[in-house]
Design a protein around this motif. Structure first.
Motif, PDB file in Angstrom:
ATOM      1  N   THR B 142      -6.778 -19.803  -3.927  1.00  0.00           N
ATOM      2  CA  THR B 142      -6.324 -20.870  -4.825  1.00  0.00           C
ATOM      3  C   THR B 142      -6.070 -20.307  -6.214  1.00  0.00           C
ATOM      4  O   THR B 142      -6.676 -19.326  -6.624  1.00  0.00           O
ATOM      5  CB  THR B 142      -7.372 -21.988  -4.962  1.00  0.00           C
ATOM      6  OG1 THR B 142      -8.595 -21.410  -5.415  1.00  0.00           O
ATOM      7  CG2 THR B 142      -7.599 -22.708  -3.657  1.00  0.00           C
ATOM      8  N   TYR B 143      -5.151 -20.957  -6.876  1.00  0.00           N
ATOM      9  CA  TYR B 143      -4.934 -20.656  -8.288  1.00  0.00           C
ATOM     10  C   TYR B 143      -5.612 -21.748  -9.089  1.00  0.00           C
ATOM     11  O   TYR B 143      -5.417 -22.930  -8.820  1.00  0.00           O
ATOM     12  CB  TYR B 143      -3.444 -20.585  -8.621  1.00  0.00           C
ATOM     13  CG  TYR B 143      -3.201 -20.326 -10.079  1.00  0.00           C
ATOM     14  CD1 TYR B 143      -3.495 -19.079 -10.626  1.00  0.00           C
ATOM     15  CD2 TYR B 143      -2.726 -21.320 -10.916  1.00  0.00           C
ATOM     16  CE1 TYR B 143      -3.317 -18.839 -11.961  1.00  0.00           C
ATOM     17  CE2 TYR B 143      -2.542 -21.075 -12.263  1.00  0.00           C
ATOM     18  CZ  TYR B 143      -2.839 -19.834 -12.784  1.00  0.00           C
ATOM     19  OH  TYR B 143      -2.673 -19.599 -14.108  1.00  0.00           O
ATOM     20  N   THR B 144      -6.430 -21.357 -10.066  1.00  0.00           N
ATOM     21  CA  THR B 144      -7.180 -22.356 -10.828  1.00  0.00           C
ATOM     22  C   THR B 144      -6.714 -22.395 -12.276  1.00  0.00           C
ATOM     23  O   THR B 144      -6.662 -21.379 -12.954  1.00  0.00           O
ATOM     24  CB  THR B 144      -8.684 -22.035 -10.787  1.00  0.00           C
ATOM     25  OG1 THR B 144      -9.049 -21.855  -9.431  1.00  0.00           O
ATOM     26  CG2 THR B 144      -9.481 -23.164 -11.392  1.00  0.00           C
ATOM     27  N   GLU B 146      -7.560 -23.721 -15.896  1.00  0.00           N
ATOM     28  CA  GLU B 146      -8.697 -24.238 -16.650  1.00  0.00           C
ATOM     29  C   GLU B 146      -8.207 -24.813 -17.953  1.00  0.00           C
ATOM     30  O   GLU B 146      -7.464 -24.190 -18.696  1.00  0.00           O
ATOM     31  CB  GLU B 146      -9.694 -23.111 -16.928  1.00  0.00           C
ATOM     32  CG  GLU B 146     -10.610 -22.857 -15.754  1.00  0.00           C
ATOM     33  CD  GLU B 146     -11.621 -21.775 -16.058  1.00  0.00           C
ATOM     34  OE1 GLU B 146     -12.281 -21.865 -17.103  1.00  0.00           O
ATOM     35  OE2 GLU B 146     -11.723 -20.848 -15.243  1.00  0.00           O
ATOM     36  N   ARG B 150     -12.315 -28.699 -17.710  1.00  0.00           N
ATOM     37  CA  ARG B 150     -11.771 -29.186 -16.455  1.00  0.00           C
ATOM     38  C   ARG B 150     -11.074 -28.045 -15.714  1.00  0.00           C
ATOM     39  O   ARG B 150     -10.408 -27.211 -16.306  1.00  0.00           O
ATOM     40  CB  ARG B 150     -10.773 -30.292 -16.748  1.00  0.00           C
ATOM     41  CG  ARG B 150     -10.094 -30.830 -15.547  1.00  0.00           C
ATOM     42  CD  ARG B 150     -10.292 -32.322 -15.444  1.00  0.00           C
ATOM     43  NE  ARG B 150      -9.388 -32.856 -14.440  1.00  0.00           N
ATOM     44  CZ  ARG B 150      -9.756 -33.086 -13.207  1.00  0.00           C
ATOM     45  NH1 ARG B 150     -10.990 -32.870 -12.830  1.00  0.00           N
ATOM     46  NH2 ARG B 150      -8.900 -33.584 -12.337  1.00  0.00           N
ATOM     47  N   LYS B 151     -11.266 -28.031 -14.393  1.00  0.00           N
ATOM     48  CA  LYS B 151     -10.612 -27.010 -13.579  1.00  0.00           C
ATOM     49  C   LYS B 151      -9.748 -27.697 -12.546  1.00  0.00           C
ATOM     50  O   LYS B 151     -10.199 -28.617 -11.865  1.00  0.00           O
ATOM     51  CB  LYS B 151     -11.654 -26.149 -12.878  1.00  0.00           C
ATOM     52  CG  LYS B 151     -12.315 -25.167 -13.795  1.00  0.00           C
ATOM     53  CD  LYS B 151     -13.320 -24.324 -13.040  1.00  0.00           C
ATOM     54  CE  LYS B 151     -14.064 -23.433 -14.017  1.00  0.00           C
ATOM     55  NZ  LYS B 151     -15.462 -23.274 -13.685  1.00  0.00           N
ATOM     56  N   ILE B 152      -8.521 -27.234 -12.408  1.00  0.00           N
ATOM     57  CA  ILE B 152      -7.638 -27.775 -11.378  1.00  0.00           C
ATOM     58  C   ILE B 152      -7.269 -26.637 -10.447  1.00  0.00           C
ATOM     59  O   ILE B 152      -6.715 -25.629 -10.883  1.00  0.00           O
ATOM     60  CB  ILE B 152      -6.362 -28.383 -12.007  1.00  0.00           C
ATOM     61  CG1 ILE B 152      -6.751 -29.511 -12.959  1.00  0.00           C
ATOM     62  CG2 ILE B 152      -5.420 -28.877 -10.938  1.00  0.00           C
ATOM     63  CD1 ILE B 152      -5.606 -30.040 -13.763  1.00  0.00           C
ATOM     64  N   SER B 153      -7.595 -26.792  -9.169  1.00  0.00           N
ATOM     65  CA  SER B 153      -7.292 -25.730  -8.209  1.00  0.00           C
ATOM     66  C   SER B 153      -6.123 -26.136  -7.325  1.00  0.00           C
ATOM     67  O   SER B 153      -6.052 -27.265  -6.854  1.00  0.00           O
ATOM     68  CB  SER B 153      -8.499 -25.462  -7.325  1.00  0.00           C
ATOM     69  OG  SER B 153      -9.532 -24.924  -8.100  1.00  0.00           O
ATOM     70  N   ASP B 155      -3.981 -24.710  -3.926  1.00  0.00           N
ATOM     71  CA  ASP B 155      -3.902 -23.700  -2.872  1.00  0.00           C
ATOM     72  C   ASP B 155      -2.616 -22.891  -3.016  1.00  0.00           C
ATOM     73  O   ASP B 155      -1.564 -23.443  -3.334  1.00  0.00           O
ATOM     74  CB  ASP B 155      -3.881 -24.385  -1.491  1.00  0.00           C
ATOM     75  CG  ASP B 155      -5.263 -24.834  -1.099  1.00  0.00           C
ATOM     76  OD1 ASP B 155      -6.219 -24.448  -1.809  1.00  0.00           O
ATOM     77  OD2 ASP B 155      -5.391 -25.566  -0.100  1.00  0.00           O
TER      78      ASP B 155
END
Lengths: 437, 239
Positions: B142-144, B146, B150-153, B155
């Protein structure tokens, strides 16, 4: 006679004139200060080749005086300075004219006659200017209608200043017997002045426009807030009437229980009490949560849009658990973005069988998250086409809303913006980070 | 094996929930076990600390205690980051979205309709099981992103391409059903991502696995969902 002394009297007349037409009451001290200032500014006059420049000096000194004292009537002060000066010159000319009409000559050498002449002129000037000053104050300086706008006064000031500059330059040039270089020099000075004035005017206009826009936004915010208050009151009224009903329900319940009539109790419960559940959940769309937003413009915008959505029969959910005082971006821009998002959400939701719109604002230590979601009719909407200028799903629309929102969001480096389409739900999500400053 | 925890202050309602869970696990033969049902959030936290398995948590929001369901859930999420949290509550003072945002709650069950609540509990158990097996069997890269805390992942397989925006400091991620515009630069991305991604153009970074076809004549790349991105001559041989 000493050239310096000969200046004292005419300037005294001018000072009297200015005092009498001055927008505010001028006491003896202020008058003395003004007079002293004028005389000081006039000191270099006898040394100058062209007396006009000296006059210009005096004029500037008085303008400066007007800018420093009585600050709330600055533009009027300057305007009246010009007016007073012109007025004094006219009066002087008139009185000279009148004197020449007299059947006898005023003996110049007789100090007694000279004193009488001077006193008479002072009294005449004082009386006439006092009358005129009163009239002017009543007519122009009453701060009514057009005259209450400061910009108008500044405009008049600028026009008068221009006129004076022109006049002085003109007379100056004539006296100089113009060499080519001199002409260029005067032109340069004149145009530089003109440019300055133009820039000044443009700036003034800009400020006036800004002011107007601000007032308009305020006005709109105010109206929206009134609507919000009305809705809250209506909600409260509904709750109160329910409270009233509730007492009645309780008393009937206790009646059935006392009689031990289980059948009737069951019937009453199912018929009368269960439906009140809807009464509570329906119409309760948590508008009060908007009270957590301390930014007036945003609050009013959100309330207006949410009330509208509710009136259109949309199931509205508002959830703002924390008190929010700052959004870390320009309020006007944010209001525009949110307005576009909410309008789109409402329109898209209305096309579905069970229209739903959700608004969610969450505060974190360093960020504010705004989530706007709506139910969506699945029509194979291509997400990537959405933000393009000119793309629209609605007939008769230009499709500039989202493109504008995108442009605004893009200009901020501290906003993350996510658009999602999932399970018949369209979501606009923004995370705004506190700026580094 | 998934461990199930229930925290609910009302004993009668807790019993109902527990019974539903117990029946579902038994009848469907799911590899789960009800470990603890309690009214005390502190007791629950102790149990979570002791447990080594991934958990499914059914929590009430109003716990008649100094710790409410939201705070409890945040604590649990710290101890057991891959857990599944489901809220069971009577009042919807806070909406589903806030819970999802704060603690990535999986679902939100309203208990005003007991029959419906039972169905939803079953659904949640199935759903959790599905996601759990998916997580353990397949390792997604996954690419995360930040931002703040807050973190958004996302795929890798969902990412189509990255694109520059008009702003030098912002990049747009195009995924299958989402679009994210976030602060970042192409240079950073190139070094953070693996070989699956190719810089096909000055302003595009495309996922090789999601390309449908390449039009070399017009230098356009078509992706699986119909989106297009540009390709420069220099980078052509890379693809």
């Amino acid at each position: 006679m000493n050239p310096y002394l000969s200046l004292l009297f005419p300037f005294f007349l001018v000072a009297i004139t200015i005092r009498n037409v001055w927008p505010q009451k001028m006491g003896l001290k202020a008058f003395a200060a003004l007079y002293a200032l004028m005389v000081c500014a006039a000191l270099p006059i006898p040394l100058l080749t062209f007396k006009q420049y000296g006059l210009f000096c005096v004029l500037l000194a008085v303008c400066l005086y007007g800018l420093i004292t009585d600050r709330d009537t600055r533009p009027e002060n300057i305007c009246m300075t010009f007016f007073g000066l012109v007025f004094a010159i006219i009066l002087d000319n008139v009185s000279s004219g009148l004197r020449s009409l007299l059947p006898f000559e005023i003996p110049g050498e007789n100090p007694y006659a000279a004193f009488c002449d001077a006193a008479l002129r002072v009294i005449l000037t004082y009386a006439v200017t006092l009358l005129c000053g009163k009239a002017i104050r009543r007519k122009l300086l009453n701060r009514k209608g057009l005259w209450q706008i400061q910009q108008v006064w500044y405009l008049i000031d600028v026009a008068l200043l221009l006129l004076f500059i022109l006049y002085f330059l003109h007379t100056g040039v004539r006296a100089d017997m113009v060499s080519a270089a001199g002409l260029i020099y005067y032109n340069a000075v004149f145009f530089a002045g003109y440019l300055l004035v133009a820039v000044f005017l443009a700036l003034m206009m800009q400020r006036a426009r800004h002011e107007k826009m601000r007032t308009e936004t305020r006005q709109r915010a105010f109206q929206d807030l009134q609507e919000y208050t009305r809705s809250l009151e209506a909600m409260y009224d509904g709750l109160r009437s329910f409270k009233h009903d509730y007492i009645n329900i309780l008393s009937s319940l206790s009646g059935y229980i006392e009689n031990g009539d289980m059948e009737k109790l069951r019937g009453f419960f199912e018929e009368k009490i269960l439906p009140t559940k809807n009464l509570i959940t329906q119409g309760d769309y948590k508008l009060n949560q908007l009270g957590n937003i301390a930014v007036l413009e945003i609050k009013s915008l959100l309330s207006a849009k949410m009330i509208y959505a509710h009136e259109m029969g949309i199931d509205v959910t508002i959830d703002i658990p924390d008190h929010i005082t700052c959004f870390f971006v320009d309020t006007v821009d944010l209001a525009r973005i949110l307005g576009i998002f909410l309008d789109n959400a409402v329109e898209a939701a209305l096309e579905t069988a069970h229209p739903e719109v959700g608004l969610n604002i969450i505060r974190n230590p360093d960020t504010v998250a705004v989530v706007i979601s709506n139910s969506l009719q699945d029509s194979g909407l291509a997400l990537h086409k959405l933000n393009r200028q000119g793309f629209t799903t609605k007939a008769g629309h230009q499709g500039i809303g989202l493109a504008n929102a995108q442009r605004l969001i893009r200009s901020y480096e501290n906003i993350l913006w996510e658009t999602t389409v999932q399970d018949g739900c369209f979501t606009q999500y923004m995370e705004i980070v506190r700026g580094k400053e | 094996m998934l461990h199930i925890f229930v925290c609910e202050d009302d004993a009668v309602q807790r019993k109902t929930v527990v019974r539903t869970i117990y029946n579902t696990v038994l009848i469907e033969g799911l590899d789960m076990r009800l470990v603890l049902d309690t009214a005390d959030p502190c007791e629950l936290l102790e149990a979570v600390r002791a447990s080594r398995e991934t958990g499914i948590y059914f929590l009430d929001i109003d716990l008649k205690c100094d710790m409410n369901g939201m705070k409890l859930a945040q604590q649990i999420r710290k101890l057991d980051p891959r857990c599944f949290i489901i809220f069971i509550t009577a009042h919807s003072e806070l909406s589903y979205m806030t819970f999802q945002y704060r603690v990535e709650a999986m679902d939100f069950i309203l208990k005003d309709n007991p029959a419906e609540a039972g169905v939803k509990i079953r659904e949640c158990l199935f759903h959790a099981w599905e996601r759990h097996t998916l997580q353990t069997n397949k390792v997604h890269k996954t690419y995360t992103i930040e931002i703040g805390e807050r973190k958004i992942s996302v795929d890798y397989q969902d990412i189509l391409f990255f694109e520059t925006s008009g702003n030098v400091h912002k990049v747009v991620l195009h995924a299958k059903d989402r679009q994210i515009e976030f602060p970042g630069t192409m240079k950073e991305l190139e070094s953070a991502l693996d070989d699956g991604f190719v810089r096909c153009h000055r302003s595009f970074l495309v996922n090789r696995n999601n390309i449908k076809e390449v039009d070399t004549k017009n230098r356009i790349i078509y992706l699986v969902n119909g989106e297009t991105c540009l390709m420069s001559t220099r980078m052509r041989k890379e693809i």
